[in-house]
Design an enzyme around this catalytic site. Structure first.
Site, short mmCIF file in Angstrom:
data_model
loop_
_atom_site.label_atom_id
_atom_site.label_comp_id
_atom_site.label_asym_id
_atom_site.label_seq_id
_atom_site.Cartn_x
_atom_site.Cartn_y
_atom_site.Cartn_z
N LYS A 192 15.24 74.44 35.40
CA LYS A 192 14.48 73.78 36.45
C LYS A 192 12.99 74.12 36.35
O LYS A 192 12.15 73.25 36.36
CB LYS A 192 14.99 74.17 37.85
CG LYS A 192 16.45 73.81 38.11
CD LYS A 192 16.88 74.22 39.51
CE LYS A 192 16.84 75.71 39.79
NZ LYS A 192 17.75 76.52 38.95
N ARG B 66 18.74 74.61 48.65
CA ARG B 66 19.84 75.30 48.00
C ARG B 66 21.09 75.35 48.88
O ARG B 66 22.10 75.90 48.46
CB ARG B 66 19.41 76.74 47.69
CG ARG B 66 19.06 77.00 46.24
CD ARG B 66 18.57 78.43 46.16
NE ARG B 66 18.69 79.01 44.87
CZ ARG B 66 17.72 79.06 43.96
NH1 ARG B 66 16.57 78.48 44.19
NH2 ARG B 66 17.91 79.68 42.82
N ARG C 175 15.88 85.63 29.56
CA ARG C 175 14.64 85.12 30.16
C ARG C 175 13.62 86.25 30.33
O ARG C 175 13.95 87.35 30.76
CB ARG C 175 14.93 84.49 31.51
CG ARG C 175 13.66 84.13 32.29
CD ARG C 175 13.87 83.09 33.34
NE ARG C 175 14.76 83.53 34.41
CZ ARG C 175 15.21 82.72 35.37
NH1 ARG C 175 14.86 81.45 35.39
NH2 ARG C 175 16.01 83.19 36.30
N ARG D 223 13.04 89.78 35.15
CA ARG D 223 13.22 89.77 36.59
C ARG D 223 14.37 90.69 36.98
O ARG D 223 15.38 90.75 36.29
CB ARG D 223 13.55 88.34 37.06
CG ARG D 223 12.30 87.51 37.31
CD ARG D 223 12.60 86.05 37.48
NE ARG D 223 13.73 85.75 38.36
CZ ARG D 223 14.10 84.50 38.68
NH1 ARG D 223 13.44 83.47 38.19
NH2 ARG D 223 15.12 84.30 39.47
N ARG E 215 24.76 85.46 41.44
CA ARG E 215 23.97 84.25 41.68
C ARG E 215 24.75 82.99 41.32
O ARG E 215 24.64 81.98 42.00
CB ARG E 215 22.67 84.32 40.89
CG ARG E 215 21.66 85.26 41.53
CD ARG E 215 20.62 85.70 40.54
NE ARG E 215 19.75 84.63 40.12
CZ ARG E 215 19.14 84.59 38.93
NH1 ARG E 215 19.31 85.57 38.07
NH2 ARG E 215 18.36 83.58 38.63
P1 ADP Z 1 16.49 80.56 39.39
O1 ADP Z 1 15.28 79.88 38.80
O2 ADP Z 1 17.09 81.51 38.45
O3 ADP Z 1 17.47 79.59 39.93
P2 ADP Z 1 14.77 81.15 41.61
O4 ADP Z 1 13.53 81.70 41.06
O5 ADP Z 1 14.77 79.73 42.02
O6 ADP Z 1 15.97 81.43 40.58
O7 ADP Z 1 15.26 82.00 42.87
C1 ADP Z 1 15.37 83.39 42.80
C2 ADP Z 1 15.95 83.91 44.10
O8 ADP Z 1 15.08 83.59 45.19
C3 ADP Z 1 17.29 83.31 44.49
O9 ADP Z 1 18.38 83.98 43.88
C4 ADP Z 1 17.28 83.52 46.01
O10 ADP Z 1 17.54 84.86 46.37
C5 ADP Z 1 15.82 83.26 46.35
N1 ADP Z 1 15.61 81.82 46.64
C6 ADP Z 1 14.86 80.94 45.93
N2 ADP Z 1 14.90 79.72 46.47
C7 ADP Z 1 15.70 79.82 47.56
C8 ADP Z 1 16.17 78.90 48.54
N3 ADP Z 1 15.82 77.60 48.51
N4 ADP Z 1 16.99 79.37 49.51
C9 ADP Z 1 17.35 80.65 49.57
N5 ADP Z 1 16.96 81.57 48.68
C10 ADP Z 1 16.14 81.16 47.68
P1 ADP Z 2 15.81 77.88 36.11
O1 ADP Z 2 14.44 77.69 36.71
O2 ADP Z 2 16.69 76.70 36.31
O3 ADP Z 2 16.46 79.16 36.52
P2 ADP Z 2 14.36 78.36 33.62
O4 ADP Z 2 13.50 77.15 33.43
O5 ADP Z 2 13.72 79.59 34.11
O6 ADP Z 2 15.63 77.97 34.54
O7 ADP Z 2 15.10 78.65 32.23
C1 ADP Z 2 15.93 79.79 32.08
C2 ADP Z 2 15.71 80.40 30.70
O8 ADP Z 2 16.19 79.51 29.69
C3 ADP Z 2 14.25 80.68 30.36
O9 ADP Z 2 14.19 81.86 29.60
C4 ADP Z 2 13.84 79.47 29.51
O10 ADP Z 2 12.83 79.83 28.56
C5 ADP Z 2 15.15 79.12 28.81
N1 ADP Z 2 15.31 77.67 28.60
C6 ADP Z 2 14.91 76.66 29.43
N2 ADP Z 2 15.27 75.47 28.92
C7 ADP Z 2 15.92 75.73 27.76
C8 ADP Z 2 16.54 74.90 26.75
N3 ADP Z 2 16.57 73.57 26.86
N4 ADP Z 2 17.12 75.53 25.70
C9 ADP Z 2 17.10 76.86 25.59
N5 ADP Z 2 16.53 77.68 26.49
C10 ADP Z 2 15.95 77.13 27.56
#
Ligand code: ADP
Ligand code: ADP
Ligand code: ZN
Length: 219
Positions: free
Chosen positions: A17, A92, A131, A164, A175
């Protein structure tokens, strides 16, 4: 309004995302609103809200709806959101989605695209464990799939890359469980509204991006 890009990116942790949101933001010149980034910044700054939120984040739990909804409500009032935005990691829960509907209704606005990115669980775990994030500018890397030019350093700003706290194996499992329980039902929620489009999220970053832009060019 149909041409306006008020976008929700939906998908499990690690789906890509954030990676895709940055590219969409550049292409359409609209802001990326990542609740995860906002919460991590608050935690790093040591505000009360940030400290409180970090307790939930470190366990892999969701931060309470009212906190996150308040942050998004405030952010959407900024003038840079008037021509569109990408919500990355929000909503979410169904409660958050309903609250968002109310907020947008009041402005006479609404979501125009919901893009759901699907990736298998094995691949999610691989992506999340590898990541790395830049401490200074927030840019994302992956030790194997998207490595920086020089180890441990950001290509863009030379900042330090870190893992992270919630990208450790035990927290990742929590998660993913939380995602399945609380966030996955949103796919159905947006399907019923006729808004949801799905994109397969395995493959190269650019390949996935072009599938997403295809969806975003449909009216
Ligand atoms: P990821 O990209 O791996 O999905 P995020 O960076 O979006 O993770 O979120 C990291 C953490 O921040 C989540 O596990 C949650 O604890 C909190 N968080 C982020 N967005 C939300 C949301 N919309 N509602 C509740 N908690 C959130
Ligand atoms: P989210 O925000 O949904 O948690 P991220 O964009 O942070 O996901 O991506 C999670 C990890 O996967 C990061 O380390 C990113 O560099 C890697 N990644 C993202 N897209 C791809 C892809 N298409 N193929 C391989 N690795 C990816
Ligand atoms: Zn950087």
């Amino acid at each position: 309004m149909s041409n306006k890009k008020n976008i929700i990116l939906l998908g499990p942790p690690g789906a890509g995302k954030g990676t895709q949101a940055v590219k969409i933001a550049e292409k359409y010149n609209i802001p990326q609103i990542s609740t995860g980034d906002i919460l991590r910044r608050a935690a790093a700054a040591g505000t009360n809200l940030g400290k409180e939120a970090k307790k939930f984040m470190d366990r892999g739990d969701l931060v309470p709806d009212e906190v996150v909804v308040g942050l998004v409500d405030e952010r959407l009032m900024d003038t840079d959101c008037k021509d569109g935005y990408i919500l990355d990691g929000f909503p979410r829960t169904v409660e958050q989605a309903k609250a968002l509907d109310l907020i947008l209704d009041e402005k006479g606005d609404g979501i125009t695209y919901v893009v759901s990115i699907d990736v298998d669980e094995d691949e999610l775990i691989e992506r999340l464990t590898g990541r790395r994030t830049c401490r200074k500018c927030g840019k994302m890397y992956h030790v194997a799939f998207e490595p920086p030019k020089s180890e441990g350093k950001c290509d863009k700003c030379d900042g330090e890359l870190y893992q992270r706290d919630d990208d450790k194996k035990e927290t990742i499992t929590a998660r993913l469980r939380v995602y399945n329980e609380k966030t996955e039902p949103l796919i159905e929620y947006f399907s019923k509204k006729g808004l949801k489009r799905s994109v397969h999220g395995s493959g190269g970053i650019d390949e996935i991006f072009s599938k997403i832009t295809e969806v975003l060019e449909e009216s």
